[in-house]
Design a protein around this motif. Structure first.
Motif, PDB file in Angstrom:
ATOM      1  N   HIS A  57     -43.344  31.750 -60.739  1.00 22.66           N
ATOM      2  CA  HIS A  57     -44.127  32.797 -60.069  1.00 22.66           C
ATOM      3  C   HIS A  57     -43.323  33.512 -58.985  1.00 22.66           C
ATOM      4  CE1 HIS A  57     -47.470  30.763 -62.041  1.00 22.66           C
ATOM      5  NE2 HIS A  57     -48.125  31.889 -61.864  1.00 22.66           N
ATOM      6  N   LEU A  58     -42.166  32.988 -58.655  1.00 20.44           N
ATOM      7  CA  LEU A  58     -41.356  33.549 -57.570  1.00 20.44           C
ATOM      8  C   LEU A  58     -40.317  34.538 -58.080  1.00 20.44           C
ATOM      9  CD1 LEU A  58     -40.554  30.271 -55.590  1.00 20.44           C
ATOM     10  CD2 LEU A  58     -42.457  31.867 -55.230  1.00 20.44           C
ATOM     11  N   HIS A  59     -40.191  35.645 -57.376  1.00 23.39           N
ATOM     12  CA  HIS A  59     -39.084  36.571 -57.611  1.00 23.39           C
ATOM     13  C   HIS A  59     -37.805  35.802 -57.252  1.00 23.39           C
ATOM     14  CE1 HIS A  59     -36.318  39.889 -56.872  1.00 23.39           C
ATOM     15  NE2 HIS A  59     -37.163  40.668 -57.541  1.00 23.39           N
ATOM     16  N   PRO A  60     -36.706  35.992 -57.976  1.00 27.75           N
ATOM     17  CA  PRO A  60     -35.480  35.246 -57.653  1.00 27.75           C
ATOM     18  C   PRO A  60     -35.035  35.423 -56.202  1.00 27.75           C
ATOM     19  CG  PRO A  60     -35.224  36.400 -59.737  1.00 27.75           C
ATOM     20  CD  PRO A  60     -36.533  36.850 -59.156  1.00 27.75           C
ATOM     21  N   ASP A  61     -35.316  36.590 -55.612  1.00 24.03           N
ATOM     22  CA  ASP A  61     -34.895  36.875 -54.248  1.00 24.03           C
ATOM     23  C   ASP A  61     -36.070  36.875 -53.270  1.00 24.03           C
ATOM     24  OD1 ASP A  61     -32.179  37.247 -55.010  1.00 24.03           O
ATOM     25  OD2 ASP A  61     -32.733  39.215 -55.795  1.00 24.03           O
ATOM     26  N   ALA A  62     -37.105  36.105 -53.568  1.00 24.45           N
ATOM     27  CA  ALA A  62     -38.294  36.051 -52.723  1.00 24.45           C
ATOM     28  C   ALA A  62     -37.954  35.577 -51.315  1.00 24.45           C
ATOM     29  CB  ALA A  62     -39.338  35.123 -53.347  1.00 24.45           C
ATOM     30  N   ALA A  63     -38.829  35.946 -50.376  1.00 21.20           N
ATOM     31  CA  ALA A  63     -38.732  35.465 -48.996  1.00 21.20           C
ATOM     32  C   ALA A  63     -40.116  34.971 -48.585  1.00 21.20           C
ATOM     33  CB  ALA A  63     -38.263  36.576 -48.070  1.00 21.20           C
ATOM     34  N   PHE A  64     -40.196  33.727 -48.152  1.00 22.08           N
ATOM     35  CA  PHE A  64     -41.455  33.118 -47.700  1.00 22.08           C
ATOM     36  C   PHE A  64     -41.355  32.852 -46.205  1.00 22.08           C
ATOM     37  CE2 PHE A  64     -44.083  31.159 -51.304  1.00 22.08           C
ATOM     38  CZ  PHE A  64     -43.790  32.201 -52.161  1.00 22.08           C
ATOM     39  N   GLY A  65     -42.497  32.969 -45.524  1.00 19.96           N
ATOM     40  CA  GLY A  65     -42.518  32.789 -44.081  1.00 19.96           C
ATOM     41  C   GLY A  65     -41.892  33.977 -43.376  1.00 19.96           C
ATOM     42  N   VAL A  66     -42.197  35.180 -43.861  1.00 18.40           N
ATOM     43  CA  VAL A  66     -41.489  36.380 -43.414  1.00 18.40           C
ATOM     44  C   VAL A  66     -41.750  36.781 -41.970  1.00 18.40           C
ATOM     45  CG1 VAL A  66     -41.239  37.281 -45.752  1.00 18.40           C
ATOM     46  CG2 VAL A  66     -43.225  37.937 -44.391  1.00 18.40           C
ATOM     47  N   SER A  67     -42.808  36.275 -41.339  1.00 18.52           N
ATOM     48  CA  SER A  67     -43.052  36.660 -39.949  1.00 18.52           C
ATOM     49  C   SER A  67     -42.278  35.781 -38.964  1.00 18.52           C
ATOM     50  CB  SER A  67     -44.545  36.620 -39.616  1.00 18.52           C
ATOM     51  OG  SER A  67     -45.034  35.306 -39.738  1.00 18.52           O
ATOM     52  N   GLY A  68     -41.619  34.771 -39.474  1.00 20.37           N
ATOM     53  CA  GLY A  68     -40.797  33.898 -38.631  1.00 20.37           C
ATOM     54  C   GLY A  68     -39.383  33.869 -39.163  1.00 20.37           C
ATOM     55  N   LYS A  69     -38.882  32.663 -39.348  1.00 24.37           N
ATOM     56  CA  LYS A  69     -37.559  32.498 -39.956  1.00 24.37           C
ATOM     57  C   LYS A  69     -37.781  32.281 -41.450  1.00 24.37           C
ATOM     58  CE  LYS A  69     -33.321  29.938 -39.842  1.00 24.37           C
ATOM     59  NZ  LYS A  69     -32.759  28.628 -39.812  1.00 24.37           N
ATOM     60  N   PRO A  70     -37.561  33.322 -42.266  1.00 26.07           N
ATOM     61  CA  PRO A  70     -37.907  33.206 -43.681  1.00 26.07           C
ATOM     62  C   PRO A  70     -36.991  32.274 -44.467  1.00 26.07           C
ATOM     63  CG  PRO A  70     -36.896  35.338 -43.230  1.00 26.07           C
ATOM     64  CD  PRO A  70     -37.030  34.637 -41.911  1.00 26.07           C
ATOM     65  N   THR A  71     -37.593  31.690 -45.484  1.00 25.40           N
ATOM     66  CA  THR A  71     -36.844  30.948 -46.488  1.00 25.40           C
ATOM     67  C   THR A  71     -36.602  31.931 -47.622  1.00 25.40           C
ATOM     68  OG1 THR A  71     -37.955  28.907 -45.871  1.00 25.40           O
ATOM     69  CG2 THR A  71     -36.873  28.949 -48.031  1.00 25.40           C
ATOM     70  N   ARG A  72     -35.371  32.029 -48.076  1.00 19.61           N
ATOM     71  CA  ARG A  72     -35.008  33.050 -49.060  1.00 19.61           C
ATOM     72  C   ARG A  72     -34.525  32.429 -50.364  1.00 19.61           C
ATOM     73  NH1 ARG A  72     -34.669  37.871 -46.357  1.00 19.61           N
ATOM     74  NH2 ARG A  72     -34.521  37.706 -44.098  1.00 19.61           N
ATOM     75  N   GLY A  73     -35.015  32.984 -51.454  1.00 22.89           N
ATOM     76  CA  GLY A  73     -34.565  32.593 -52.781  1.00 22.89           C
ATOM     77  C   GLY A  73     -35.478  31.572 -53.442  1.00 22.89           C
ATOM     78  N   ARG A  74     -35.618  31.712 -54.748  1.00 25.43           N
ATOM     79  CA  ARG A  74     -36.507  30.862 -55.548  1.00 25.43           C
ATOM     80  C   ARG A  74     -36.220  29.380 -55.364  1.00 25.43           C
ATOM     81  NH1 ARG A  74     -36.109  32.662 -61.361  1.00 25.43           N
ATOM     82  NH2 ARG A  74     -37.757  34.109 -60.823  1.00 25.43           N
ATOM     83  N   GLU A  75     -34.958  28.993 -55.461  1.00 26.36           N
ATOM     84  CA  GLU A  75     -34.612  27.572 -55.383  1.00 26.36           C
ATOM     85  C   GLU A  75     -34.909  27.002 -53.997  1.00 26.36           C
ATOM     86  OE1 GLU A  75     -32.539  29.914 -56.717  1.00 26.36           O
ATOM     87  OE2 GLU A  75     -32.889  29.380 -58.803  1.00 26.36           O
ATOM     88  N   ALA A  76     -34.545  27.729 -52.944  1.00 23.30           N
ATOM     89  CA  ALA A  76     -34.772  27.251 -51.580  1.00 23.30           C
ATOM     90  C   ALA A  76     -36.264  27.132 -51.289  1.00 23.30           C
ATOM     91  CB  ALA A  76     -34.095  28.182 -50.573  1.00 23.30           C
ATOM     92  N   ILE A  77     -37.045  28.102 -51.739  1.00 26.80           N
ATOM     93  CA  ILE A  77     -38.496  28.051 -51.516  1.00 26.80           C
ATOM     94  C   ILE A  77     -39.102  26.874 -52.261  1.00 26.80           C
ATOM     95  CG2 ILE A  77     -40.677  29.262 -51.934  1.00 26.80           C
ATOM     96  CD1 ILE A  77     -38.977  31.904 -51.539  1.00 26.80           C
ATOM     97  N   THR A  78     -38.704  26.679 -53.502  1.00 25.88           N
ATOM     98  CA  THR A  78     -39.242  25.564 -54.285  1.00 25.88           C
ATOM     99  C   THR A  78     -38.894  24.227 -53.636  1.00 25.88           C
ATOM    100  OG1 THR A  78     -39.113  26.897 -56.306  1.00 25.88           O
ATOM    101  CG2 THR A  78     -39.315  24.518 -56.593  1.00 25.88           C
ATOM    102  N   ARG A  79     -37.687  24.111 -53.112  1.00 24.73           N
ATOM    103  CA  ARG A  79     -37.301  22.880 -52.389  1.00 24.73           C
ATOM    104  C   ARG A  79     -38.157  22.698 -51.144  1.00 24.73           C
ATOM    105  NH1 ARG A  79     -32.100  24.423 -53.443  1.00 24.73           N
ATOM    106  NH2 ARG A  79     -31.874  25.304 -51.361  1.00 24.73           N
ATOM    107  N   GLU A  80     -38.296  23.778 -50.364  1.00 23.18           N
ATOM    108  CA  GLU A  80     -39.071  23.689 -49.122  1.00 23.18           C
ATOM    109  C   GLU A  80     -40.533  23.350 -49.388  1.00 23.18           C
ATOM    110  OE1 GLU A  80     -40.374  27.108 -46.283  1.00 23.18           O
ATOM    111  OE2 GLU A  80     -38.426  26.357 -45.579  1.00 23.18           O
ATOM    112  N   TRP A  81     -41.070  23.823 -50.483  1.00 16.08           N
ATOM    113  CA  TRP A  81     -42.479  23.599 -50.821  1.00 16.08           C
ATOM    114  C   TRP A  81     -42.702  22.317 -51.614  1.00 16.08           C
ATOM    115  CZ3 TRP A  81     -47.046  27.029 -51.266  1.00 16.08           C
ATOM    116  CH2 TRP A  81     -47.035  28.046 -50.315  1.00 16.08           C
ATOM    117  N   ALA A  82     -41.697  21.524 -51.852  1.00 18.11           N
ATOM    118  CA  ALA A  82     -41.822  20.328 -52.703  1.00 18.11           C
ATOM    119  C   ALA A  82     -42.982  19.428 -52.283  1.00 18.11           C
ATOM    120  CB  ALA A  82     -40.510  19.545 -52.724  1.00 18.11           C
TER     121      ALA A  82
END
Length: 173
Positions: A57-82
């Motif tokens: 469901h994630l764009h390869p270059d997605a950014a999560f937590g954009v109002s703070g210090k964002p997590t960038r990229g599908r793999e990094a987000i998936t790891r952070e959300w594990a």
């Protein structure tokens, strides 16, 4: 050249260069409902502890937590959300309450409530999410940006209101 003439020339050039994306009302409703369903499927990937479906469901270059210090990229987000995906850190549920298609027909915004449950204590908190979706060249909608507001403690009535809203159909349908 006067400022007014320069501005008019720049606007004319922008209109000539920029493609026009007129989206018919029925196509807007159809796209908004597609994003609505995609958001529900995204939430289901977490509820079903499916990391592969989550990542899809994630764009390869997605950014999560954009109002703070964002997590960038599908793999990094998936790891952070594990811990959220597997439910060990937090049980997270959400659903869209609104979806709005952008004028380009390829970008949409979705927002709605989110319920956070501590798996150890059962404590419930409510927040809201906001996501920007982008339709790829393959026609698939993927999350490009995601953020939310910090959750607040929720009483039983607030949790029930959240649950009462689950399963609502796309209002644009």
């Amino acid at each position: 050249m006067t400022r007014s003439l320069r501005l008019s020339s720049a606007l004319l050039l922008a209109c000539v260069i920029a493609p026009v994306h007129a989206v018919a009302p029925e196509d807007i409703r159809k796209a908004e409902c597609a994003v609505w369903q995609r958001e529900l499927d995204f939430a289901r990937s977490v509820a079903e502890h499916d990391a592969v479906a989550f990542a899809e469901h994630l764009h390869p270059d997605a950014a999560f937590g954009v109002s703070g210090k964002p997590t960038r990229g599908r793999e990094a987000i998936t790891r952070e959300w594990a811990g959220l995906i597997d439910g060990t850190a937090l049980v997270l549920r959400w659903y869209p309450a609104v979806v709005t298609l952008g004028g380009d027909g390829r970008t949409a915004y979705s927002s709605g409530p989110a319920l956070y449950e501590d798996p150890k204590t059962g404590a419930m908190r409510l927040g809201r999410f906001g996501s920007v979706w982008q339709r790829g060249d393959d026609g698939v909608w993927r999350v490009l940006f995601d953020d939310g507001i910090p959750p607040q403690p929720a009483d039983a009535a607030a949790v029930q209101r959240f649950r009462d809203g689950e399963g609502a159909a796309c209002p644009a349908a």
